[in-house]
Motif scaffolding. Structure first.
Motif, mmCIF file in Angstrom:
data_model
loop_
_atom_site.group_PDB
_atom_site.id
_atom_site.type_symbol
_atom_site.label_atom_id
_atom_site.label_comp_id
_atom_site.label_asym_id
_atom_site.label_seq_id
_atom_site.Cartn_x
_atom_site.Cartn_y
_atom_site.Cartn_z
ATOM 1 N N SER A 4 0.064 -1.054 -7.861
ATOM 2 C CA SER A 4 0.261 -1.615 -9.203
ATOM 3 C C SER A 4 0.505 -0.531 -10.250
ATOM 4 C CB SER A 4 -0.898 -2.524 -9.620
ATOM 5 O OG SER A 4 -1.966 -1.784 -10.156
ATOM 6 N N ARG A 56 0.053 -6.243 -11.519
ATOM 7 C CA ARG A 56 -1.191 -5.593 -11.933
ATOM 8 C C ARG A 56 -2.110 -6.656 -12.527
ATOM 9 N NH1 ARG A 56 -1.397 -0.281 -15.765
ATOM 10 N NH2 ARG A 56 -0.164 0.478 -13.997
ATOM 11 N N PRO A 61 -7.864 -4.276 -16.362
ATOM 12 C CA PRO A 61 -8.657 -3.522 -15.384
ATOM 13 C C PRO A 61 -9.714 -2.667 -16.074
ATOM 14 C CG PRO A 61 -6.437 -2.602 -15.586
ATOM 15 C CD PRO A 61 -6.445 -3.867 -16.377
ATOM 16 N N ASP A 106 -11.397 -0.052 -14.639
ATOM 17 C CA ASP A 106 -11.118 1.344 -14.301
ATOM 18 C C ASP A 106 -10.080 1.350 -13.186
ATOM 19 O OD1 ASP A 106 -12.463 0.630 -11.992
ATOM 20 O OD2 ASP A 106 -14.370 1.470 -12.667
ATOM 21 N N LEU A 107 -9.777 2.559 -12.699
ATOM 22 C CA LEU A 107 -8.695 2.679 -11.722
ATOM 23 C C LEU A 107 -8.997 1.895 -10.437
ATOM 24 C CD1 LEU A 107 -5.978 4.163 -11.728
ATOM 25 C CD2 LEU A 107 -7.091 6.065 -10.566
ATOM 26 N N LEU A 108 -10.217 2.033 -9.952
ATOM 27 C CA LEU A 108 -10.589 1.353 -8.718
ATOM 28 C C LEU A 108 -10.511 -0.165 -8.887
ATOM 29 C CD1 LEU A 108 -11.565 1.928 -5.835
ATOM 30 C CD2 LEU A 108 -13.904 1.615 -6.655
ATOM 31 N N MET A 150 -8.582 -1.689 -10.905
ATOM 32 C CA MET A 150 -7.159 -2.031 -10.986
ATOM 33 C C MET A 150 -6.548 -2.142 -9.583
ATOM 34 S SD MET A 150 -4.024 0.065 -12.745
ATOM 35 C CE MET A 150 -3.752 1.099 -11.317
ATOM 36 N N THR A 155 -8.103 -2.574 -6.608
ATOM 37 C CA THR A 155 -8.698 -3.559 -5.704
ATOM 38 C C THR A 155 -8.413 -4.986 -6.155
ATOM 39 O OG1 THR A 155 -10.818 -3.427 -6.866
ATOM 40 C CG2 THR A 155 -10.542 -2.033 -4.927
ATOM 41 N N ARG A 156 -8.435 -5.197 -7.487
ATOM 42 C CA ARG A 156 -8.184 -6.553 -7.963
ATOM 43 C C ARG A 156 -6.690 -6.902 -7.896
ATOM 44 N NH1 ARG A 156 -9.183 -8.650 -13.093
ATOM 45 N NH2 ARG A 156 -9.710 -6.612 -13.936
ATOM 46 N N SER A 214 -9.336 -0.193 2.240
ATOM 47 C CA SER A 214 -7.997 -0.746 2.000
ATOM 48 C C SER A 214 -7.732 -0.968 0.521
ATOM 49 C CB SER A 214 -7.838 -2.090 2.715
ATOM 50 O OG SER A 214 -8.255 -2.013 4.046
ATOM 51 N N ARG A 215 -8.723 -0.677 -0.316
ATOM 52 C CA ARG A 215 -8.593 -0.924 -1.756
ATOM 53 C C ARG A 215 -8.193 -2.374 -2.042
ATOM 54 N NH1 ARG A 215 -11.163 2.978 -1.541
ATOM 55 N NH2 ARG A 215 -10.876 4.969 -2.588
ATOM 56 N N ILE A 216 -8.895 -3.278 -1.387
ATOM 57 C CA ILE A 216 -8.708 -4.705 -1.660
ATOM 58 C C ILE A 216 -10.076 -5.291 -1.995
ATOM 59 C CG2 ILE A 216 -8.059 -6.965 -0.701
ATOM 60 C CD1 ILE A 216 -6.066 -5.547 1.098
ATOM 61 N N ARG A 217 -10.207 -5.879 -3.169
ATOM 62 C CA ARG A 217 -11.455 -6.568 -3.493
ATOM 63 C C ARG A 217 -11.519 -7.846 -2.677
ATOM 64 N NH1 ARG A 217 -12.270 -10.203 -8.783
ATOM 65 N NH2 ARG A 217 -10.669 -11.289 -7.606
ATOM 66 N N PRO A 261 4.482 -1.953 -14.065
ATOM 67 C CA PRO A 261 3.764 -2.837 -14.990
ATOM 68 C C PRO A 261 3.531 -2.191 -16.353
ATOM 69 C CG PRO A 261 2.579 -2.660 -12.899
ATOM 70 C CD PRO A 261 3.702 -1.674 -12.850
ATOM 71 N N VAL A 304 -2.209 4.155 -16.604
ATOM 72 C CA VAL A 304 -3.280 3.533 -15.821
ATOM 73 C C VAL A 304 -4.575 3.650 -16.625
ATOM 74 C CG1 VAL A 304 -2.202 4.075 -13.604
ATOM 75 C CG2 VAL A 304 -3.823 5.687 -14.601
ATOM 76 N N PRO A 305 -5.629 2.909 -16.245
ATOM 77 C CA PRO A 305 -6.900 3.042 -16.957
ATOM 78 C C PRO A 305 -7.401 4.487 -16.919
ATOM 79 C CG PRO A 305 -6.974 1.158 -15.489
ATOM 80 C CD PRO A 305 -5.702 1.891 -15.184
ATOM 81 N N LYS A 306 -8.194 4.838 -17.909
ATOM 82 C CA LYS A 306 -8.703 6.204 -18.015
ATOM 83 C C LYS A 306 -9.432 6.623 -16.738
ATOM 84 C CE LYS A 306 -11.805 7.400 -21.297
ATOM 85 N NZ LYS A 306 -12.218 7.557 -22.701
ATOM 86 N N VAL A 307 -9.080 7.812 -16.217
ATOM 87 C CA VAL A 307 -9.655 8.288 -14.962
ATOM 88 C C VAL A 307 -10.839 9.220 -15.218
ATOM 89 C CG1 VAL A 307 -9.180 9.506 -12.813
ATOM 90 C CG2 VAL A 307 -7.408 8.108 -13.867
#
Lengths: 492, 92
Positions: free
Chosen positions: A325, A331, A335, A337-339, A341, A343-344, B12-15, B78, B87-90
């Motif tokens: 995403s 996307r 989100p 945070d990054l994780l 973003m 996973t969801r 797998s980074r899948i919720r 996106p 992307v969101p703040k890291v």
């Protein structure tokens, strides 16, 4: 009309009886009339189709006809196309517009073909029934309560109902041959490395191969001739692939001296009795045409599904990690945070079969399990290849059923993923060994089409095409069409 | 075979919702249980397949052929700002 072969249309275009625009309009009318019943197309821009057809007519006038000049061909939604969306029938590719054409799409355009829409498929080509598509299932023209097979179900349904005379599909574990069998058309999976995979959305890179689906053997050969050949942009596309005369192979009329292997592992208890009868009868016909039928054994066949359902998900879990995403695709909202973003977005974007395969692959590749599953499966794969190499010391070509059962009803196998996987039992070994395979119609089981599969040695598509052409010429199965669609389109 | 679905999902980074995990757990165990049959195959001395035709990996000249297509390539993202992926703040 409506069921015309590419060669018929080509002759009529060449002698000036019709134009590419007229032909395109005729098929667009059929799509307009029938697609709501079949859901074979998930994207179609009629104006763009007509514009390509007009450009083809203009090209013909000025320069003469190219190999596929003015011929309408539908393509599976797995091929990147610059014109319009490419979704792989997944929600995760919502909003994606490919920045380039797949190599095979470029080749079709260079040959003068008119590309018609994007066809339905299982999400990311993961499925055998076209039921995992984010755009809803596609239906079988022979019985619209039934699945058309998968994953190239939309391409198969389009050809079987004459919404287009031909289509492109891809085949990772049977995804061209099984739907071709279940819809009564002809489909060819070329030798791995014969056709470039660049721009084809990757599922399992060591197995994926693109190929044609059409009404007869020669049409499949015409398309493969146009799309095959080395592409420097795909490191697995083979540069020294032996050249073959695609069209000459299709002129074969008998089977004198042909040695056909009949593997006992492909004629088993539990397969549909009418499927078995049809294929046995087909082999008898081959004997009448001069072939010698030789009983052979491919002893590692029983492990093919297990090896495949380790290797394909493993490769898929790696390939599908690119859907993060960030660079493209869906996307999630807000989100944290990054994780969150990653996973969801991936939970929301992928359907359940795709998740199942990614998780399976992540497990079989994970620390502590890699040797027991992935490496072991790749060794068993070598054994499966060796079975074929030994068999081809004895025979020229192998004949089997394509699918153990005819088309099943929608929803019949969705509850148990493993049962669905087992339906690929006769097609998977061919991908593991990287061999060419073709399915053609050879009869009916309770009014549903049955497919005969030909398997050849690597690079010997000509042997496969010759056997299939001879069989097709001696029988009438390829001329059978579903009655409901065997009417002129615009009039319905 | 007992599989920690939540752990595999995180790899797998899948919720997965609890419902999804409850459904996928037995299905995965079933699939892995099936492929377990591979362990019975004798593969002593057998090389794993790397490429179906044992083809060598080709090399090509290291030349840029596609030019700068940043805007086209970013068109499907996106979120883009000033040519950068957002992307969101890291890092706090």
């Amino acid at each position: 009309m409506p069921f015309s072969s590419l060669s018929d249309i080509q002759s009529r275009l060449n002698n000036g009886e019709t134009t590419a625009v007229e032909i395109a309009q005729l098929y667009l009318d059929r799509i307009a009339a029938f697609n709501s019943t079949l859901n074979a197309f998930v994207h179609l821009d009629a104006d763009h189709v007509l514009a390509q057809a007009a450009a083809s007519d203009a090209y013909r006038k000025e320069h003469g006809a190219r190999a596929l000049e003015g011929l309408p061909i539908a393509v599976k939604d797995i091929f990147c196309t610059q014109d319009g969306p490419t979704r792989c029938c997944s929600n995760i590719l919502e909003g994606f517009e490919a920045p380039y054409d797949a190599h095979v799409i470029t080749k079709l355009k260079e040959a003068g073909a008119v590309l018609v829409g994007k066809t339905n498929m299982d999400e990311f080509a993961m499925g055998s029934s076209n039921e995992t598509s984010a755009f809803g299932p596609c239906r079988n023209p022979w019985d619209t309560d039934r699945i058309p097979g998968g994953s190239s179900g939309g391409s198969a349904a389009s050809v079987a109902a004459a919404l287009t005379p031909a289509a492109l599909g891809t085949d990772t574990g049977g995804s061209i041959r099984q739907p071709a069998a279940l819809t009564g058309i002809t489909g060819l999976k070329p030798t791995y490395g014969r056709v470039s995979r660049r721009g084809i959305i990757a599922f399992a890179s060591s197995l994926d191969q693109a190929g044609p689906m059409a009404g007869n053997v020669k049409d499949c050969a015409m398309i493969t001739a146009a799309i095959s050949g080395h592409d420097a942009g795909d490191a697995t596309s083979v540069s020294d692939a032996p050249a073959i005369d695609w069209l000459a192979a299709c002129e074969t009329q008998d089977m004198k001296g042909l040695k056909i292997g009949k593997p006992k592992e492909y004629f088993v208890d539990g397969m549909d009795a009418a499927v078995r009868q049809s294929v046995e009868a087909a082999l008898q016909k081959c004997e009448e045409l001069g072939a010698e039928i030789i009983d052979i054994s491919l002893p590692n066949t029983e492990h093919a599904i297990a090896a495949y359902y380790v290797i394909a998900p493993s490769e898929a879990s790696a390939n599908l990690s690119r859907y993060d995403s960030v660079r493209f695709g869906h996307r999630c909202d807000n989100p944290e945070d990054l994780l969150d973003m990653y996973t969801r977005s991936r939970d929301e974007g992928f359907g359940s079969e795709v998740k199942r395969r990614i998780l399976t692959g992540a497990f079989t590749l994970s620390s502590g399990y890699y040797d027991a599953y992935y490496l072991k499966a790749q060794k068993v794969r070598t054994l499966i290849q060796q079975d074929f190499i030994q068999a081809f010391e004895q025979v020229d070509v192998i004949a089997t059923p394509t699918s153990p059962i005819p088309a099943f009803k929608l929803g019949e196998k969705t509850d148990d993923p493993l049962t669905m996987y087992l339906s690929d039992i006769f097609t998977i070994a061919v991908n593991l060994a990287g061999l060419p395979g073709l399915s053609q119609p050879c009869g009916f089981a309770s009014n549903l089409p049955v497919g005969l599969q030909w398997i050849g040695p690597a690079w010997r598509e000509d042997t496969v095409l010759a056997a299939a052409a001879a069989y097709e010429g001696a029988t009438d199965w390829s001329n059978q069409h579903p009655a409901e669609f065997n009417i002129n389109g615009g009039e319905s | 075979m007992d599989i920690d679905v939540k752990k595999v999902a995180m790899l797998s980074r899948i919720r997965l919702t609890d419902d999804e995990a409850a459904e996928l757990g037995p299905q995965l165990a079933n699939i892995i249980g099936y492929v377990e049959q591979l362990s019975k195959v004798d593969t002593d001395g057998i090389e794993p397949t790397a490429h179906p035709h044992d083809a060598a990996m080709p090399l090509r000249a290291n030349i840029v052929t596609n030019g700068n297509r940043r805007d086209e390539l970013q068109a499907s993202s996106p979120k883009i700002e000033s040519g950068l992926y957002v992307v969101p703040k890291v890092i706090e």
